[in-house]
Design a protein around this motif. Structure first.
Motif, PDB file in Angstrom:
ATOM      1  N   ALA A 268      14.633   5.200  -7.071  1.00  0.00           N
ATOM      2  CA  ALA A 268      14.423   5.021  -8.509  1.00  0.00           C
ATOM      3  C   ALA A 268      14.280   3.548  -8.857  1.00  0.00           C
ATOM      4  CB  ALA A 268      15.584   5.640  -9.296  1.00  0.00           C
ATOM      5  N   LEU A 269      15.091   2.690  -8.228  1.00  0.00           N
ATOM      6  CA  LEU A 269      15.019   1.259  -8.505  1.00  0.00           C
ATOM      7  C   LEU A 269      13.691   0.679  -8.019  1.00  0.00           C
ATOM      8  CD1 LEU A 269      16.489  -1.160  -9.674  1.00  0.00           C
ATOM      9  CD2 LEU A 269      17.580  -1.519  -7.450  1.00  0.00           C
ATOM     10  N   ILE A 270      13.227   1.151  -6.877  1.00  0.00           N
ATOM     11  CA  ILE A 270      11.912   0.725  -6.387  1.00  0.00           C
ATOM     12  C   ILE A 270      10.824   1.143  -7.369  1.00  0.00           C
ATOM     13  CG2 ILE A 270      10.157   1.254  -4.645  1.00  0.00           C
ATOM     14  CD1 ILE A 270      12.417   1.231  -2.559  1.00  0.00           C
ATOM     15  N   ALA A 271      10.905   2.357  -7.893  1.00  0.00           N
ATOM     16  CA  ALA A 271       9.909   2.840  -8.853  1.00  0.00           C
ATOM     17  C   ALA A 271       9.877   1.962 -10.096  1.00  0.00           C
ATOM     18  CB  ALA A 271      10.202   4.291  -9.234  1.00  0.00           C
ATOM     19  N   VAL A 272      11.057   1.579 -10.589  1.00  0.00           N
ATOM     20  CA  VAL A 272      11.119   0.706 -11.766  1.00  0.00           C
ATOM     21  C   VAL A 272      10.467  -0.646 -11.458  1.00  0.00           C
ATOM     22  CG1 VAL A 272      12.669  -0.572 -13.305  1.00  0.00           C
ATOM     23  CG2 VAL A 272      13.157   1.811 -12.755  1.00  0.00           C
TER      24      VAL A 272
ATOM     25  N   ASN B 199      -2.554  13.762 -12.565  1.00  0.00           N
ATOM     26  CA  ASN B 199      -2.763  14.812 -11.587  1.00  0.00           C
ATOM     27  C   ASN B 199      -2.558  14.210 -10.212  1.00  0.00           C
ATOM     28  OD1 ASN B 199      -3.422  17.147 -10.312  1.00  0.00           O
ATOM     29  ND2 ASN B 199      -5.616  17.011 -10.686  1.00  0.00           N
ATOM     30  N   ILE B 200      -1.405  14.442  -9.622  1.00  0.00           N
ATOM     31  CA  ILE B 200      -1.091  13.845  -8.335  1.00  0.00           C
ATOM     32  C   ILE B 200      -0.567  14.899  -7.383  1.00  0.00           C
ATOM     33  CG2 ILE B 200      -0.581  11.583  -9.302  1.00  0.00           C
ATOM     34  CD1 ILE B 200       2.344  12.181  -9.107  1.00  0.00           C
TER      35      ILE B 200
ATOM     36  N   ILE C  66       7.557  10.971  -3.049  1.00  0.00           N
ATOM     37  CA  ILE C  66       9.009  10.896  -3.229  1.00  0.00           C
ATOM     38  C   ILE C  66       9.359  10.513  -4.664  1.00  0.00           C
ATOM     39  CG2 ILE C  66      11.111   9.656  -2.562  1.00  0.00           C
ATOM     40  CD1 ILE C  66       9.883   9.338   0.244  1.00  0.00           C
ATOM     41  N   ILE C  67       8.695   9.496  -5.194  1.00  0.00           N
ATOM     42  CA  ILE C  67       8.973   9.042  -6.556  1.00  0.00           C
ATOM     43  C   ILE C  67       8.631  10.132  -7.563  1.00  0.00           C
ATOM     44  CG2 ILE C  67       8.218   7.428  -8.356  1.00  0.00           C
ATOM     45  CD1 ILE C  67       8.034   5.295  -6.116  1.00  0.00           C
ATOM     46  N   ASN C  68       7.526  10.836  -7.318  1.00  0.00           N
ATOM     47  CA  ASN C  68       7.156  11.917  -8.223  1.00  0.00           C
ATOM     48  C   ASN C  68       8.182  13.042  -8.202  1.00  0.00           C
ATOM     49  OD1 ASN C  68       5.159  13.234 -10.023  1.00  0.00           O
ATOM     50  ND2 ASN C  68       5.086  14.727  -8.370  1.00  0.00           N
TER      51      ASN C  68
END
Length: 201
Positions: free
Chosen positions: A179-183, A34-35, A93-95
């Motif tokens: 996306a690469l930062i999220a990984v 839940n974000i 942003i990542i979400n």
């Protein structure tokens, strides 16, 4: 580079994000979280596996192979790391582009030296992280740190001799960088683990 978006009305939402990654870097546990999620400004062009592969090839061509292993300690959920490291903007942003994160993690496993890319992001983080007087890394402004890393990834791509700007729109590069930062955050190579201010996560 990713530009700040205009302030928009926000809403709370349940998001399905793959966040728990085991030490072998090959398996996940997905769970509902839940974000806070921004209202989308409209449909965005998807980041396809073909484009991801092309951009990863540019990254790997300028990255030295590494023999380092990923930590075996199970990482905390990505949203907890982002909140702990004061990165609420990147949490949103990542979400918003979580499908890119999941897709990129699948594609990156096709590279034999993919660990070298993630380790390079770790070095980018160490270069921008806050440091205590004793030299240990500590929590700082995560949003600012991730923005610097995003800019560095972007510049690596667009300044590479093999990059063809007419084939890859800027929007796609921006999505790839996030996306690469999220990984890298999920694999515990960028940002600190919650409760651990003594070493890079």
């Amino acid at each position: 580079m990713l530009r700040d978006k205009p302030t928009q009305t926000s809403q709370s939402a349940i998001g399905k994000v793959a966040t728990n990654i085991t030490g072998d870097s090959n398996s996940y546990d997905s769970h509902d979280i839940n974000i806070y999620q921004p209202v989308s400004s409209g449909p965005h062009r998807p980041l396809t596996k073909t484009l991801m592969y092309k951009l990863l090839q540019i990254m790997i061509s300028s990255t030295e192979p590494t023999g380092e292993d990923f930590p075996l300690t199970p990482p905390p959920p990505i949203e907890k790391k982002l909140i702990y490291n004061h990165a609420p903007r990147y949490l949103n942003i990542i979400n918003e582009y979580s499908e890119n994160y999941a897709r990129l993690d699948s594609v990156i496993k096709e590279f034999p030296d993919s660990e070298a890319i993630i380790q390079r992001l770790n070095k980018m983080f160490v270069n921008v992280a806050d440091v205590r007087d004793d030299g240990k890394l500590c929590v700082g402004n995560g949003d600012a740190q991730l923005k610097l890393i995003e800019n560095e990834i972007y510049n690596m791509i667009v300044n590479d001799a093999s990059f063809q700007a007419d084939e890859v729109p800027e929007e796609i590069i921006n999505q790839f960088c996030v996306a690469l930062i999220a990984v890298a955050v999920a694999k515990c190579r960028v940002l600190l683990r919650p409760g651990d201010d003594d070493a890079a996560a």
